[in-house]
Every structure is written in structure tokens, then in C-alpha cells.
Design an enzyme around this catalytic site. Structure first.
Site, PDB file in Angstrom:
ATOM      1  CB  CYS A 121      43.721  37.240  41.839  1.00  0.00           C
ATOM      2  SG  CYS A 121      42.860  37.290  43.443  1.00  0.00           S
ATOM      3  CG  ASP A 192      41.070  44.400  45.151  1.00  0.00           C
ATOM      4  OD1 ASP A 192      41.798  43.733  44.390  1.00  0.00           O
ATOM      5  OD2 ASP A 192      40.214  43.895  45.899  1.00  0.00           O
TER       6      ASP A 192
HETATM    7  C1  RUB Z   1      40.740  39.749  45.085  1.00  0.00           C
HETATM    8  C2  RUB Z   1      41.297  40.476  43.928  1.00  0.00           C
HETATM    9  C3  RUB Z   1      40.416  40.555  42.718  1.00  0.00           C
HETATM   10  C4  RUB Z   1      39.631  41.865  42.769  1.00  0.00           C
HETATM   11  C5  RUB Z   1      38.555  41.922  41.691  1.00  0.00           C
HETATM   12  O1  RUB Z   1      41.587  39.760  46.214  1.00  0.00           O
HETATM   13  O2  RUB Z   1      42.354  41.060  43.958  1.00  0.00           O
HETATM   14  O3  RUB Z   1      41.194  40.554  41.546  1.00  0.00           O
HETATM   15  O4  RUB Z   1      39.006  42.014  44.023  1.00  0.00           O
HETATM   16  O5  RUB Z   1      37.595  40.917  41.939  1.00  0.00           O
HETATM   17  P1  RUB Z   1      41.123  38.950  47.533  1.00  0.00           P
HETATM   18  P2  RUB Z   1      36.092  41.060  41.390  1.00  0.00           P
HETATM   19  O6  RUB Z   1      41.002  37.517  47.140  1.00  0.00           O
HETATM   20  O7  RUB Z   1      42.220  39.216  48.517  1.00  0.00           O
HETATM   21  O8  RUB Z   1      39.786  39.552  47.947  1.00  0.00           O
HETATM   22  O9  RUB Z   1      36.209  41.279  39.925  1.00  0.00           O
HETATM   23  O10 RUB Z   1      35.457  39.743  41.743  1.00  0.00           O
HETATM   24  O11 RUB Z   1      35.466  42.223  42.090  1.00  0.00           O
END
Ligand code: RUB
Length: 298
Positions: A121, A192
Site C-alpha cells: 500500500c 489504519d
Molecule cells: C491506506 C492504508 C495505509 C494506512 C497507513 O489505505 O492502508 O497503509 O492508512 O497510512 P487507503 P499512513 O489507501 O484505502 O486509505 O501511514 O499514511 O497513515
């Protein structure tokens, strides 16, 4: 950005990533307050924002904290209370954004010269760690899963490549093969939601990557600000795993599609969690919740 615009952008994933969602929700409430919203109007704005996406607990946590601040000023003279509340919200947003700096420092310390890393991701938290380690002079390789169906891995690859990090894109199903044949030592992922028992919710596919990391002997490292720990889970509540439209997966009329956007990695597959307060074992999640969310746990 207004509350409805922010909610729309979170829902459509123009604003995405759990930390950014938390920051933008707090900013939308801040703007609402600047524009003269009453406490009740802020509560209603919070409801609109909370409904934008279901899985990242950083969203309700951020909204609830701003409303908690607003409630504590509710009965005071608005002339005095409003600037104080705005200062408190601004301080909260700075701390949210500032958490990244500490996590980048601690996470970068975990990366060693010559390491081979893998991620899935696009976690801003993870890319900050990798960029910090690279800026510190360490040289390592990163394999980034493309992350079907929305291809957030492309964002990761472009971001890391722009700062010179040696990054290679792979399809999601190449994760195990890559771990074995490219000798991946560490997997870094974002989060998340982190439950009080240490289980971690992140982008769909993360739990498979964790399983293969365990099997291949790579360390599985979750990188997250404490805003993503779930106080609701202390009371036994689970988050809804978002299911998105079938069209994201394939345009095949009449074909049934299951498109969950997140999954749960059990704590047994997590070696450590990097937070702004330090590197902790998943078993310490409840302690983080007690320290950080005492105001909501009662
Ligand atoms: C985003 C996702 C990220 C976390 C952490 O999913 O799973 O790994 O949100 O991100 P989506 P961060 O693209 O569906 O929002 O470290 O930037 O908070």
C-alpha cells in the site's frame, strides 16, 4: 476545506491514508469553528465526517478528541473560550503531524545498511521512515507491492524514487517469491487501526504479507501514530472492514465480486510497532490506549 468537501474527499479517497484523514478531519472542524459554528453544529459536523469511511479509527479518534476539547470549553464565555479552543485544536493537529518525525527517527534506526525491505500500500509513515534512513546515508533496497485494486503501491514507488531510494514495484502475488528469492529481511507497513489486543488492521493483503514474512523469517514491523489505536476495542467493539465497489476490481457484468479494502493481521505475526512514543511489542497496545486515550476510556 469545508466539512462536506472533506467528507467527500475522504470517501472518494482523494484524501487517504489514516494519518492524513485524521489531520484533515480536525482541520475541517477547526474551519467550522472559525466560521462561527456552535458546539451542537460541531457535533453534527463530526457525524458527517465520521461517516466518510468506516475502517481507520484515526478518523473517529480525531473527531472525538476535537469534540472533547470543544465540550470542555462549552460553558465558558465564547470570547475567551473560542481562541483557547482554536489554539488547542491547532496544537492537536501539530502533534498529529509531528508524530511522524519521531516515528521516522525510530523506524529509520531499525533499517540497516544492505537491508532488503518490502512494503504494501502507501503509508506516508512508512515512506517517511525509508526516506529518513536513506537521508542518513544507509543504502538498502525496497520492494513495493502494487496493492490491487487501487494501486496505492504506485504512489509509494514514485514517492521513494523521487528521493533516490532504490525501490522496485512487484505484483501483490509476487510477495512470497520476492521475500525468499530477494532475501527480504524486514517488512514495514502502516496501520489504519490497532486493537487493544495488538491486532493490526491495514490495507487488504497486509495479513498475507505478514504470514509470508513469518514463514520466510522476515521481521514484520507496523509503523503508526498512536491516533490509530482503538479505544473502542477496549470495550470489545470491532471496526467495520470497508467493502468497496466491484468496479474497482473488474468490469465484468454479472460476475460476483468481493472487494474488502482492509484486513486484520493477528498480533502473533507482528514483531514490533513503531509509534511516536517508541518501538513497542503489540502486547503493549493496551498500555498505549491507557496513556493516550484515558480521556475517552473514563
Ligand atoms: C491506506 C492504508 C495505509 C494506512 C497507513 O489505505 O492502508 O497503509 O492508512 O497510512 P487507503 P499512513 O489507501 O484505502 O486509505 O501511514 O499514511 O497513515
Amino acid at each position: 476545506m469545508s466539512v462536506s468537501e472533506t467528507a467527500e474527499k475522504i470517501n472518494s479517497m482523494e484524501v487517504r491514508g489514516a494519518l492524513r484523514i485524521a489531520v484533515e478531519a480536525a482541520r475541517a472542524l477547526e474551519e467550522e469553528l472559525v466560521n462561527g459554528a456552535s458546539y451542537d453544529e460541531l457535533v453534527r459536523a463530526g457525524d458527517v465526517l465520521r461517516d466518510a469511511r468506516p475502517t481507520a479509527v484515526s478518523l473517529p479518534n480525531s473527531i472525538n478528541y476535537v469534540l472533547h476539547l470543544a465540550e470542555s470549553h462549552k460553558d465558558n464565555d465564547p470570547v475567551v473560550a473560542k481562541p483557547m479552543l482554536l489554539a488547542d485544536i491547532s496544537d492537536f493537529i501539530s502533534k498529529l503531524e509531528g508524530s511522524l518525525d519521531k516515528i521516522a527517527e525510530y523506524g529509520a534506526n531499525l533499517i540497516e545498511e544492505g537491508d532488503v525491505l518490502l512494503t504494501i500500500c502507501n503509508s506516508h509513515t512508512v515512506t517517511e521512515i525509508m526516506k529518513r534512513a536513506w537521508a542518513d546515508g544507509k543504502r538498502f533496497k525496497v520492494y513495493a507491492c502494487e496493492t490491487r485494486p487501487r494501486l496505492q503501491g504506485h504512489i509509494t514507488v514514485k514517492d521513494l524514487q523521487a528521493t533516490g531510494v532504490d525501490v522496485t514495484l512487484i505484483v501483490d502475488s509476487a510477495a512470497y517469491h520476492t521475500m525468499i528469492h530477494k532475501d527480504v529481511k524486514k517488512v514495514f507497513v502502516g496501520a489504519d487501526t490497532v486493537y487493544s489486543n495488538g491486532d493490526v488492521i491495514n490495507k487488504i493483503g497486509t495479513s498475507q504479507v505478514a504470514l509470508t514474512a513469518k514463514h520466510s523469517g522476515a521481521e514484520f514491523i507496523v509503523c503508526t501514530s498512536s491516533i490509530k489505536f482503538s479505544p473502542f476495542s477496549v470495550h470489545g467493539e470491532v471496526v467495520e472492514i470497508e467493502e468497496r465497489d466491484a468496479s474497482e476490481v473488474a468490469e465484468l457484468p454479472g460476475v460476483k465480486v468481493f472487494n474488502p479494502a482492509f484486513d486484520i493481521t493477528p498480533k502473533e505475526h507482528v514483531n514490533m510497532i513503531v509509534t511516536e512514543d517508541g518501538v513497542i511489542p503489540p502486547e503493549a497496545a493496551y498500555q498505549v490506549l491507557k496513556d493516550r486515550f484515558g480521556w475517552s476510556l473514563g
